[in-house]
Design a protein around this motif. Structure first.
Motif, PDB file in Angstrom:
ATOM      1  N   LEU A 146     -26.562   6.102  -7.504  1.00  0.00           N
ATOM      2  CA  LEU A 146     -25.478   5.915  -7.961  1.00  0.00           C
ATOM      3  C   LEU A 146     -24.736   4.771  -6.934  1.00  0.00           C
TER       4      LEU A 146
ATOM      5  N   ILE B 262     -23.250  10.425 -16.499  1.00  0.00           N
ATOM      6  CA  ILE B 262     -24.451  10.649 -15.298  1.00  0.00           C
ATOM      7  C   ILE B 262     -25.191  11.600 -15.547  1.00  0.00           C
ATOM      8  N   GLU B 263     -24.708  12.756 -15.717  1.00  0.00           N
ATOM      9  CA  GLU B 263     -25.465  13.839 -15.838  1.00  0.00           C
ATOM     10  C   GLU B 263     -26.549  13.908 -17.087  1.00  0.00           C
TER      11      GLU B 263
ATOM     12  N   CYS C 168     -32.984  -1.424  -7.173  1.00  0.00           N
ATOM     13  CA  CYS C 168     -33.504  -0.472  -8.481  1.00  0.00           C
ATOM     14  C   CYS C 168     -34.116  -1.842  -9.448  1.00  0.00           C
TER      15      CYS C 168
ATOM     16  N   ALA D 224     -33.457  10.169 -17.233  1.00  0.00           N
ATOM     17  CA  ALA D 224     -34.606   9.416 -16.401  1.00  0.00           C
ATOM     18  C   ALA D 224     -35.661  10.276 -15.933  1.00  0.00           C
ATOM     19  N   GLU D 225     -35.471  11.615 -15.712  1.00  0.00           N
ATOM     20  CA  GLU D 225     -36.227  12.356 -15.048  1.00  0.00           C
ATOM     21  C   GLU D 225     -37.374  12.514 -16.227  1.00  0.00           C
TER      22      GLU D 225
ATOM     23  N   ASP E  28     -36.049   7.660 -11.160  1.00  0.00           N
ATOM     24  CA  ASP E  28     -35.158   8.271 -10.277  1.00  0.00           C
ATOM     25  C   ASP E  28     -33.906   7.559 -10.466  1.00  0.00           C
ATOM     26  N   VAL E  29     -32.676   8.127 -10.062  1.00  0.00           N
ATOM     27  CA  VAL E  29     -31.436   7.360 -10.372  1.00  0.00           C
ATOM     28  C   VAL E  29     -30.625   7.282  -8.991  1.00  0.00           C
TER      29      VAL E  29
ATOM     30  N   TYR F 102     -29.452  11.319 -15.729  1.00  0.00           N
ATOM     31  CA  TYR F 102     -30.337  12.004 -14.703  1.00  0.00           C
ATOM     32  C   TYR F 102     -31.396  12.681 -15.540  1.00  0.00           C
ATOM     33  N   ALA F 103     -30.892  13.555 -16.559  1.00  0.00           N
ATOM     34  CA  ALA F 103     -31.836  14.285 -17.436  1.00  0.00           C
ATOM     35  C   ALA F 103     -32.997  13.333 -18.167  1.00  0.00           C
TER      36      ALA F 103
END
Length: 331
Positions: A90, A74-75, A111, A81-82, A87-88, A78-79
């Motif tokens: 969950l 997930i970390e 989504c 996707a940015e 946006d993300v 996020y990076a």
């Protein structure tokens, strides 16, 4: 916006221009509008604006709440996707909340695409989901499902772990499997194949388990009970994943079994837990960052072109040798 316009002494259209950062308003006017908006606590609703255009620019991620490797993924998601201006959102599966509820929650929030971490749904079910929304499966092979997938080369990772143990002189090597968990069937087959390849057919032993600490604890207690009954401990254990390995280490520690003096232990994932243990865990690294990057890119590419053929990324794993593996005391 009408309230901001009234207090700032400008038209609503001009407020819209300022919020959208479009030309047509002077700097003094912009500053006044933004100051008034701040004073009355107004914030532009970007989600509503995007939905009005038929877009949410949101990627939904389904994950399992206690899977530490999912946190690493997930970390990375996020990076990435940015970087693509997404946006993300969950949605977690838990013991009382299955995949269906987690997926439906993401769908209800509109989504545009979904990234599924470690899904245990059937290929048919995932294929049906792929007909409703752009979907990417992470952590397992999806032959015939018609959705994109990202996973590591499970067999290669297990072979590296087994070759490491055998080269050190281990023969009694046990595998705690991951049950129905993602990648478990491939790891189980690779373990059996490696034992046969090294001429250790008679030593093959698979203890049923899953991807939890409790599974490792249960397997450790079983092995200790067998030892107390006169059966020798294995000299090495390949665990289903790092969480399972942690449970095994806990059970062995409570029973006074020395790791790696008596038994070597290898995990799988190289999640951040493997770095936090008092004893560094030897484990097979899955590159969470690279897997996350591929998953987001696949989703974005398919959103741009729904006619793309299903894509598959197979990431090479790597054995990371730390403190829980060493040659056996006796071969």
């Amino acid at each position: 916006m009408a309230d901001v316009a009234a207090k700032a002494g400008v038209s609503r259209a001009l407020v819209s221009i300022v919020f959208r950062n479009q030309p047509g308003a002077g700097q003094e006017t912009r500053d006044r509008v933004l100051r008034v908006a701040d004073e009355i606590g107004y914030r532009p609703d970007n989600a509503a604006r995007l939905l009005a255009r038929g877009r949410s620019r949101a990627l939904g991620v389904m994950f399992t709440v206690r899977q530490t490797f999912h946190a690493d993924l997930i970390e990375g998601i996020y990076a990435e996707a940015e970087r693509h201006d997404y946006d993300v959102l969950l949605s977690a599966t838990t013991q009382g909340r299955g995949e269906l509820k987690a997926v439906e929650a993401l769908l209800s929030h509109r989504c545009e695409a979904m990234i599924l971490l470690g899904s245990e749904s059937t290929p048919a079910a995932l294929g049906a989901l792929g007909q409703r929304i752009v979907a990417v499966s992470v952590g397992r092979r999806m032959p015939g499902s018609q959705i994109d997938s990202v996973h590591s080369a499970e067999g290669k990772g297990v072979r590296q772990a087994m070759d490491h143990l055998v080269e050190m002189g281990h023969r009694r090597i046990v595998h705690i499997d991951g049950g129905r968990g993602p990648g478990s069937a491939e790891r189980r087959r690779a373990y059996r194949a490696a034992m046969r390849r090294h001429g250790l057919d008679s030593e093959v032993r698979v203890i049923p388990g899953n991807h939890t600490e409790e599974s490792g604890i249960d397997a450790g207690r079983l092995l200790v009970t067998e030892r107390d009954g006169g059966q020798p401990l294995p000299t090495a254990v390949l665990a289903a994943n790092d969480r399972c390995a942690m449970g095994l280490l806990m059970a062995f520690g409570r029973a006074g079994v020395d790791v790696p003096g008596e038994v070597s232990v290898i995990g799988y994932d190289d999640s951040h837990l493997s770095h936090l243990m008092p004893v560094g865990l030897t484990t097979v690294r899955q590159d969470a960052v690279l897997m996350a990057e591929h998953a987001v890119r696949f989703a974005v590419q398919r959103l741009d072109n729904k006619e793309l053929e299903p894509q598959e990324a197979v990431i090479d794993p790597k054995l990371v040798v730390r403190d829980t593996s060493r040659p056996p005391r006796t071969t």
